[in-house]
Design an enzyme around this catalytic site. Structure first.
Site, PDB file in Angstrom:
ATOM      1  N   ASP A   1      48.748  36.476  28.191  1.00 29.89           N
ATOM      2  CA  ASP A   1      48.091  36.759  29.282  1.00 29.89           C
ATOM      3  C   ASP A   1      46.763  37.596  28.804  1.00 29.89           C
ATOM      4  O   ASP A   1      46.948  38.812  28.820  1.00 29.89           O
ATOM      5  CB  ASP A   1      48.899  37.343  30.310  1.00 29.89           C
ATOM      6  CG  ASP A   1      47.881  37.853  31.768  1.00 29.89           C
ATOM      7  OD1 ASP A   1      46.793  37.143  31.733  1.00 29.89           O
ATOM      8  OD2 ASP A   1      48.617  38.480  32.322  1.00 29.89           O
TER       9      ASP A   1
ATOM     10  N   HIS B   1      44.879  36.307  33.493  1.00 27.30           N
ATOM     11  CA  HIS B   1      45.173  35.642  35.094  1.00 27.30           C
ATOM     12  C   HIS B   1      44.032  36.164  36.092  1.00 27.30           C
ATOM     13  O   HIS B   1      44.098  35.902  37.160  1.00 27.30           O
ATOM     14  CB  HIS B   1      46.643  36.311  35.486  1.00 27.30           C
ATOM     15  CG  HIS B   1      46.458  37.848  35.739  1.00 27.30           C
ATOM     16  ND1 HIS B   1      47.034  38.608  34.815  1.00 27.30           N
ATOM     17  CD2 HIS B   1      46.250  38.485  36.827  1.00 27.30           C
ATOM     18  CE1 HIS B   1      46.940  39.988  35.304  1.00 27.30           C
ATOM     19  NE2 HIS B   1      46.682  40.143  36.726  1.00 27.30           N
TER      20      HIS B   1
ATOM     21  N   GLY C   1      44.972  45.215  40.947  1.00 25.10           N
ATOM     22  CA  GLY C   1      43.656  45.871  40.761  1.00 25.10           C
ATOM     23  C   GLY C   1      43.587  46.478  39.268  1.00 25.10           C
ATOM     24  O   GLY C   1      42.515  46.942  38.964  1.00 25.10           O
TER      25      GLY C   1
ATOM     26  N   SER D   1      44.957  45.021  36.683  1.00 18.62           N
ATOM     27  CA  SER D   1      45.510  44.060  35.838  1.00 18.62           C
ATOM     28  C   SER D   1      44.164  43.857  34.842  1.00 18.62           C
ATOM     29  O   SER D   1      42.826  44.037  35.265  1.00 18.62           O
ATOM     30  CB  SER D   1      45.487  42.544  36.477  1.00 18.62           C
ATOM     31  OG  SER D   1      46.423  42.580  37.343  1.00 18.62           O
ATOM     32  N   GLY D   2      44.431  43.598  33.721  1.00 11.66           N
ATOM     33  CA  GLY D   2      43.204  43.322  32.669  1.00 11.66           C
ATOM     34  C   GLY D   2      42.955  44.731  31.921  1.00 11.66           C
ATOM     35  O   GLY D   2      42.388  44.951  31.006  1.00 11.66           O
TER      36      GLY D   2
END
Length: 837
Positions: A693, A640, A785, A787-788
Site C-alpha cells: 500500500d 489505496h 483522512g 491515510s498516506g
C-alpha cells in the site's frame, strides 16, 4: 651529477665522480636531508604553536581573546561609593568616563597583584560602562604561558572572586575622599569573544530606548552574517523603565557553541546576569522576546562558524518597570487563568510572585498547566534550586509534558521564583473549583485531580498521568497482567520497553543469557555472534560487527560502490562509513528548521513542526489523504488513496491538488499549492489485503523548500526501527471514528510494536511490507483522512526518518487494534528505481 656547458655549443660535458667522491657526497646528502627534515619538523611545530597559542596575542585586536586555551577572561560589575552619577559617565569619549575608568582599572590591577599566582598572568582590565547606582562594568584578562598550562585550572572564577571580595573588604581607609571606593563586586568566567573595549568601532553600539519601537539587526542582515562576527549592543533607558527586546526574525546557525545570541540583564557579559543564550531558527509562533529587570540590557552576538545564516532583526522599546513587577494576585472566582510575568515573553530575572486561589468552603481546587517551561543550564530538575513554581511545598522546574495538581483545601497558593540568571518562556495555567463528593461528574476522577472519560479506565493506558486509572483493575483477555497489578495491552509484550514499570512485560522474551537471538527469533549459541560467518538466516548475528566488514546481510548498509557496512543505521549519522562516502551523500533531509515549544497535553501541531507533511485535496471534496515530501518533485503516499473501486477519477492526476507547509485547512492560501503530474501506485498493490500500500506522486513543478517545507529522510532497506521506539504520526484525519476531519494538523506519539505480537493481535493479516504501531496517547489513532501520511522517527543523528505510511486499521483507536503502516524499508528499492530519490 654535475654538468657544464661548452661555450658556443649545446653539448654537455659530464664529469664522472670516483668512488671516494661518490661516498663523500652521499654522506653529505644524508646529513643535509636530516637537517632539512629537522628544519621542516621545527617549522611545523612552530606554526602549530603559533596557530593554537600565539596567533591571537595582540591585546589591541578585539578578535584576540578567542577560545584560546591560555586566555581566561572574567567579567562582572562593581558598586561604587563616593561617586555622584553623571550622564557624562555614559559617554565613553568624555573625560569623566576616561578618568573614572582609569582609576578603577588601576585599582583592579592592584587587587590582582596581591595574589602571588594571579599577578604572574594578569594582563589588563577594562571598564566598559557605568550605570546608575553607581555601577561600573568591567572585564579582566589573564594569559597563562604554554609552559604553565598545567596550572591553568588554578586561575579560576572562585579564586578571582575570593581575591576581589577580600580586597574590597580590607581596602585602605587612608584613601583620599576623592578616590573611588568599591563596596561590592561580582565576577564570573566569560567567553573571551565578548570582551569588547568601549573604544571598539566595529560592531559595538550604544543605544537609547524609549516608547517608540526601534530596530537593529545582525551584520549582513537580511543576507548572511560574515564569519568571525563579534557584536554587542548596550541598551539603556530612563530609570523608571525596563527594556523589552523582541526578535521578529531569528535565524542563527543551529550550533550554540560557535554561533549564538546571548542576552544579559547587565551591561557586562557576566554569566551570572545572563537572561538567555539562543541559536537556531525560530518561527513566528515561538518568537524570542525578553525583558530586562532594570533599565539596562546587553545583547551579544557571536558568529565563529563558516556556515552563515541570515541572522536576526530585533526591536527594542521601553515598558514601565511597574508593569514588569506586576505578578501574583488573589483569585476568588470558581475558574480563572494566570501566567508567569510577561508571558509569553521570557519572564524577567529576580522575580517572586504569589497567587492565592480561594474558593467556597468545602470545595477544592484543580490547577492544570497548559504550558510549562522553566529550563536553565545545569539545573537538577529534582531540586529546582534556581527558577521554579512551588505548589503545596513541592517545587517544579524544567520542561514538563504534563502537570495537573489538586488542593487539599479550598485555598491554594502558587508561588513563582526566578533568580538573577537565565530565564525562559514560563508557564500558562488555568484553575477550577470542584466538589470533593463529585469531583468529575460523569467522568473518572484521577488521584491527581484530573478528570478523564470513564471508558479510559482500566484500558492499559496511563491517561491520568499518575496511573491511578489503571490500578485495581481486572485485566481483560486482550491484556497482560503485570506483576505489579497493572493491566497492559498484549501488543506491548516483548517490545523492549518497560511498560509495566516493573519489567514483567519484558521477562521471558528472549533467549538464555548464553544465547543469541536471530532476527527471526531463533536462538543460537552466543559464540555465533561476530564470527564472520552467517549463522542466522537473516545475517543478524553479524550486524554491527567490525570484524565482519565484508559480510553482507539484510542488516548491512549497501554503499554505492558495493561495499557492505555492518553498522545499524549507518546512513546520515554524520560518520563516513563507506569508502565512497555514499552513506552520507543524500542527507539534506529530515530536519525541522524551527525551534518549537512543547505544549502540555496538546495534540495540535505547531506551524512548521512537521515540514514534510502534505495535504492531498480531491476535486472539490477538500482534504482526503496525506502524503510526505521526499524531494522537491516527489511525494510519498498510500496506494489505496488512488485505487478506489468504481472511481477511476482517483487515478487521474488532474483530480488532485497538493498543499505543502499547511497547518490549518482553513488557511490553504498560506500553503504552497502544486498540481499532480503523475500518480504511480505500487504495481503489486492488493486492494483486498492492503499489501504494498504505497504510491508516488510526481508534481507538476518543483517545491520551494523553506522553513515550513522540507523533505523527510527515507531509510535504507537495512534501517532498523526497534520495537518500543517512540515515533510520531501526523494528519488531518477524523478525530474519532465516524467523526469530522480535523481543521488543524494533528500529531500523536506512537510506539513500535513487536512484529510477532502484531501478527497475533491482528490475526495473521500482516505481511512483511507492514508494521504495527500502538498509540501512547489513549483514545487517539490514525483515522480516516490520515491515510498516506507519514510515520516518522527521530534518530540520535538528529535526523527524522519515515518508517511507515498510514495504511489501514480496524476502526479508530480501538483497544488492542494498532494502526497498520506500510513499511518503507521494504519498498525503498522500488522508490529509488521509480524516482531516483
Amino acid at each position: 651529477m654535475n654538468s657544464a656547458r661548452y661555450h658556443g655549443t649545446n653539448q654537455e660535458r659530464v664529469v664522472f665522480l670516483n668512488s671516494k667522491e661518490k661516498s663523500a657526497q652521499k654522506r653529505t646528502g644524508i646529513v643535509v636531508a636530516i637537517l632539512v627534515a629537522l628544519l621542516v619538523l621545527l617549522a611545523v611545530a612552530a606554526f602549530l604553536i603559533w596557530f593554537f597559542v600565539f596567533k591571537d596575542d595582540d591585546p589591541k585586536n578585539t578578535h584576540s581573546m578567542l577560545l584560546n586555551p591560555k586566555v581566561k577572561v572574567f567579567s562582572g560589575h562593581m558598586k561604587l561609593d563616593g561617586v555622584n552619577y553623571d550622564e557624562e559617565l555614559e559617554d565613553t569619549t568624555s573625560q569623566k568616563f576616561k578618568d573614572s575608568a582609569e582609576k578603577l582599572e588601576s585599582l583592579l590591577g592592584e587587587y590582582y597583584n596581591n595574589d602571588p599566582l594571579l599577578t604572574n598572568y594578569y594582563k589588563e582590565s577594562v571598564v566598559t560602562a557605568f550605570s546608575e547606582g553607581v555601577l561600573a562594568y568591567y572585564w579582566s584578562r589573564f594569559e597563562i604561558p604554554v609552559a604553565d598550562l598545567e596550572i591553568a585550572a588554578e586561575v579560576s572564577e572562585e579564586r578571582v572572586l575570593n581575591l576581589l571580595e577580600e580586597a574590597i573588604t580590607i581596602q585602605s581607609p587612608k584613601r583620599s575622599v576623592n578616590d573611588i571606593k568599591v563596596t561590592s563586586i561580582t565576577c564570573s568566567f566569560t567567553d573571551g569573544r565578548m570582551a569588547r573595549k568601549p573604544t571598539a568601532e566595529d560592531c559595538f553600539y550604544r543605544l537609547e530606548a524609549d516608547e517608540a519601537a526601534k530596530n537593529f539587526s545582525s551584520p549582513g542582515y537580511p543576507d548572511r552574517y560574515p564569519p568571525k562576527s563579534y557584536c554587542q549592543w548596550q541598551i539603556r533607558a530612563a530609570r523608571e523603565n525596563a527594556i523589552s527586546v523582541s526578535f521578529p526574525v531569528f535565524h542563527v546557525e543551529d550550533d550554540c557553541k560557535d554561533d549564538f545570541v546571548q542576552i544579559f540583564d547587565s551591561l557586562s557579559p557576566d554569566d551570572s546576569q545572563a537572561i538567555t543564550l539562543q541559536c537556531g531558527k525560530r518561527p513566528s509562533s515561538n518568537p524570542l522576546s525578553v525583558v530586562s529587570s532594570g533599565n539596562i540590557i546587553l545583547i551579544s552576538f557571536i558568529a565563529d562558524n563558516s556556515v552563515q545564516q541570515p541572522g536576526f532583526e530585533a526591536e527594542y522599546k521601553v515598558i514601565p518597570k511597574a508593569q514588569v513587577l506586576q505578578c501574583g494576585g488573589d483569585y476568588t472566582a470558581n475558574t480563572g487563568k494566570f501566567t508567569s510575568p510577561l508571558y509569553p515573553s521570557f519572564y524577567p530575572n529576580a522575580m517572586d510572585c504569589k497567587w492565592t486561589i480561594r474558593v467556597s468552603p468545602g470545595e477544592k481546587i484543580r490547577v492544570r498547566f497548559n504550558m510549562f517551561r522553566l529550563k536553565e543550564p545545569k539545573v537538577d530538575v529534582r531540586k529546582c534550586h534556581k527558577d521554579y513554581v512551588e505548589v503545596m511545598g513541592k517545587r517544579y522546574c524544567g520542561e514538563l509534558s504534563s502537570l495537573s495538581l489538586t488542593s487539599t483545601t479550598n485555598v491554594l497558593e502558587v508561588t513563582f521564583h526566578s533568580d538573577e540568571s537565565y530565564t525562559d518562556k514560563g508557564f500558562s495555567a488555568e484553575y477550577s473549583s470542584y466538589s470533593p463528593s463529585n469531583p468529575c461528574p460523569g467522568e473518572f476522577a484521577c488521584n491527581n485531580g484530573m478528570c478523564i472519560s470513564t471508558n479510559l479506565r482500566c484500558d492499559g493506558w496511563n491517561d491520568c498521568g499518575d496511573t491511578s486509572d489503571e490500578k485495581g483493575c481486572k485485566c481483560g483477555s486482550d491484556q497482560f497482567n503485570c506483576s505489579n497489578g497493572l493491566c497492559k495491552p498484549k501488543m506491548w509484550l516483548c517490545d523492549h520497553s518497560n511498560d509495566c514499570g516493573d519489567g514483567s512485560d519484558e521477562k521471558h522474551c528472549s533467549c538464555e543469557p548464553n544465547e543469541w537471538r536471530c532476527g527471526n527469533g531463533i536462538c543460537l549459541d552466543q559464540s555465533v555472534r561476530c564470527d564472520n560467518k552467517r549463522d542466522c538466516e537473516d545475517g543478524s548475528d553479524e550486524a554491527s560487527c567490525e570484524s565482519s566488514p565484508d559480510l553482507c546481510s539484510i542488516y548491512s548498509f549497501k554503499c554505492t560502490n558495493g561495499q557492505c557496512v555492518n553498522k545499524v543505521n549507518a546512513e546520515c549519522d554524520r560518520v563516513n562509513d563507506c569508502s565512497d562516502d555514499s552513506d552520507e551523500a543524500f542527507c539534506d533531509c529530515g530536519t525541522r528548521p524551527f525551534k518549537l515549544n512543547r505544549i502540555v497535553g496538546g495534540q495540535n501541531a505547531e506551524h512548521g513542526e512537521w515540514p514534510w507533511q502534505v495535504s492531498l485535496h480531491f476535486q472539490t471534496m477538500g482534504h482526503v489523504c496525506g502524503a510526505s515530501v521526499i524531494s522537491d518533485k516527489w511525494l510519498l503516499s498510500a496506494a489505496h488513496c488512488f485505487q478506489v473501486p468504481r472511481s477511476p477519477a482517483h487515478l487521474e492526476p488532474a483530480s488532485w491538488t497538493t498543499y505543502s507547509g499547511l497547518q490549518t485547512q482553513q488557511q490553504i492560501w498560506d500553503a504552497l499549492m502544486r498540481k499532480v503530474k503523475r500518480i504511480i501506485p505500487h504495481p503489486d498493490y492488493n486492494l483486498f489485503t492492503n499489501d504494498y500500500d504505497i504510491a508516488l506522486l510526481e508534481l507538476s513543478e518543483p517545491l520551494e523548500f523553506s522553513n515550513t517545507i522540507q523533505p523527510i529522510c527515507l531509510p535504507s532497506s537495512s534501517h532498523v526501527f526497534p520495537a518500543g521506539m517512540s515515533c510520531w504520526v501526523t494528519g488531518w484525519g477524523t478525530l474519532r471514528e465516524g467523526g469530522n476531519l480535523a481543521t488543524v494538523l494533528q500529531k500523536a506519539s506512537v510506539k513500535m510494536i513487536n512484529d510477532t505480537v502484531c501478527e497475533q493481535v491482528m490475526q495473521s493479516m500482516i505481511t512483511s511490507r507492514m508494521l504495527c504501531s500502538g498509540f501512547l496517547s489513549g483514545g487517539v489513532d490514525a483515522c480516516q483522512g490520515d491515510s498516506g501520511g507519514p510515520l516518522v522517527c527521530f534518530e540520535e543523528s538528529g535526523k527524522w526518518f519515515q518508517a511507515g505510511v498510514v495504511s489501514w486499521g480496524e476502526g479508530c483507536a480501538r483497544r488492542n487494534k494498532p494502526g497498520i503502516y506500510t513499511r518503507v524499508t521494504k519498498l525503498r528499492k522500488w522508490i529509488k528505481e521509480t524516482t531516483g530519490v
